[in-house]
Motif scaffolding. Structure first.
Motif, PDB file in Angstrom:
ATOM      1  N   ILE A  92      -6.178  -0.538   7.728  1.00  0.00           N
ATOM      2  CA  ILE A  92      -6.066  -0.611   6.265  1.00  0.00           C
ATOM      3  C   ILE A  92      -7.769  -0.764   6.004  1.00  0.00           C
ATOM      4  O   ILE A  92      -8.373  -1.703   6.680  1.00  0.00           O
ATOM      5  N   THR A 128      -7.086  -0.937   0.808  1.00  0.00           N
ATOM      6  CA  THR A 128      -6.439   0.510   0.557  1.00  0.00           C
ATOM      7  C   THR A 128      -6.211   1.130   1.941  1.00  0.00           C
ATOM      8  O   THR A 128      -6.716   0.653   2.897  1.00  0.00           O
ATOM      9  N   ARG A 129      -5.505   2.092   2.001  1.00  0.00           N
ATOM     10  CA  ARG A 129      -5.453   3.020   2.975  1.00  0.00           C
ATOM     11  C   ARG A 129      -6.629   3.994   3.160  1.00  0.00           C
ATOM     12  O   ARG A 129      -7.087   4.172   2.181  1.00  0.00           O
ATOM     13  N   GLU A 147      -4.006   0.739  -4.423  1.00  0.00           N
ATOM     14  CA  GLU A 147      -4.990  -0.284  -3.866  1.00  0.00           C
ATOM     15  C   GLU A 147      -3.851  -1.510  -3.840  1.00  0.00           C
ATOM     16  O   GLU A 147      -2.843  -1.581  -4.431  1.00  0.00           O
ATOM     17  N   LEU A 203       0.845  -1.203  -0.038  1.00  0.00           N
ATOM     18  CA  LEU A 203      -0.066  -0.068  -0.040  1.00  0.00           C
ATOM     19  C   LEU A 203       0.956   1.067   0.011  1.00  0.00           C
ATOM     20  O   LEU A 203       0.352   2.224  -0.011  1.00  0.00           O
TER      21      LEU A 203
END
Length: 196
Positions: A161, A195-196, A105, A100
């Motif tokens: 996350i 994703t973050r 993504e 990430l």
């Protein structure tokens, strides 16, 4: 383990820039290039797999996933893929961070070691399970970190996350009602878009 390639392809946008960590022979990247017009690279360490990537027309870079990913710039790819790779690296938590960092993504697929047949075999056989899907004995397996669906989801929670989507397959290669409802016990394979 059967890869849910159709799900991975659905989660990749047209013309995306993709990095496939532990890309094997490059089959997935070749399909993505044909079907989604992606550009990108595979990362592999095994010489015979690198040769197979080249035969498949896939751009491949020889790197050790545990030590050599620092050369990739932050957010240099739209999506970073790890299929059947997470359980074979020394530091899976750091690998998720790198995924990430490098990509906006990530798509992660791994065998669920909480699958009921593995539990049954260990409980009643007293030995680490060996099956068609996990054919190696405990002493020669490439899998060095065993995790379950719940373990992975907890890791994501601990690291902040976001799980954008998930897909679970049973031992028949199908997304059955049981695999979707109780994935920690009935999913043989888990795939996550994160994703973050």
């Amino acid at each position: 383990m059967k890869l849910p390639a159709h799900i991975v392809r659905q989660w990749i946008t047209e013309n995306a820039h993709v990095l496939d960590l532990g890309c094997g022979d490059g089959t997935l990247l070749k399909q993505l290039k044909t079907e989604r017009n992606v550009s990108g690279y595979g990362v592999e360490i095994a010489p015979e797999r690198i040769t197979a990537c080249i035969r498949n027309g896939v751009n491949v870079i020889e790197k050790n996933l545990d030590t050599d990913l620092h050369s990739f710039a932050d957010n240099s790819f739209d999506t970073v893929i790890m299929t059947e790779t997470l359980q074979a690296v020394h530091y899976p938590d750091k690998m998720i961070d790198e995924t990430l960092r490098i990509g906006k993504e990530g798509i992660v697929t791994f065998p669920n070691f909480g699958f009921w047949k593995a539990r049954y075999g260990l409980l009643f056989g007293g030995k680490m399970p060996v099956s068609k899907e996990l054919p190696h004995s405990w002493y020669d397996t490439p899998n060095i970190h065993f995790c379950t669906v719940l373990d992975f989801e907890q890791l994501c929670k601990d690291k902040g996350i976001r799980i954008l989507a998930s897909h679970y397959m049973d031992n028949q290669g199908k997304s059955s009602w049981l695999a979707r409802t109780l994935p920690n016990a009935f999913a043989l394979t888990a795939t996550y878009r994160i994703t973050r």
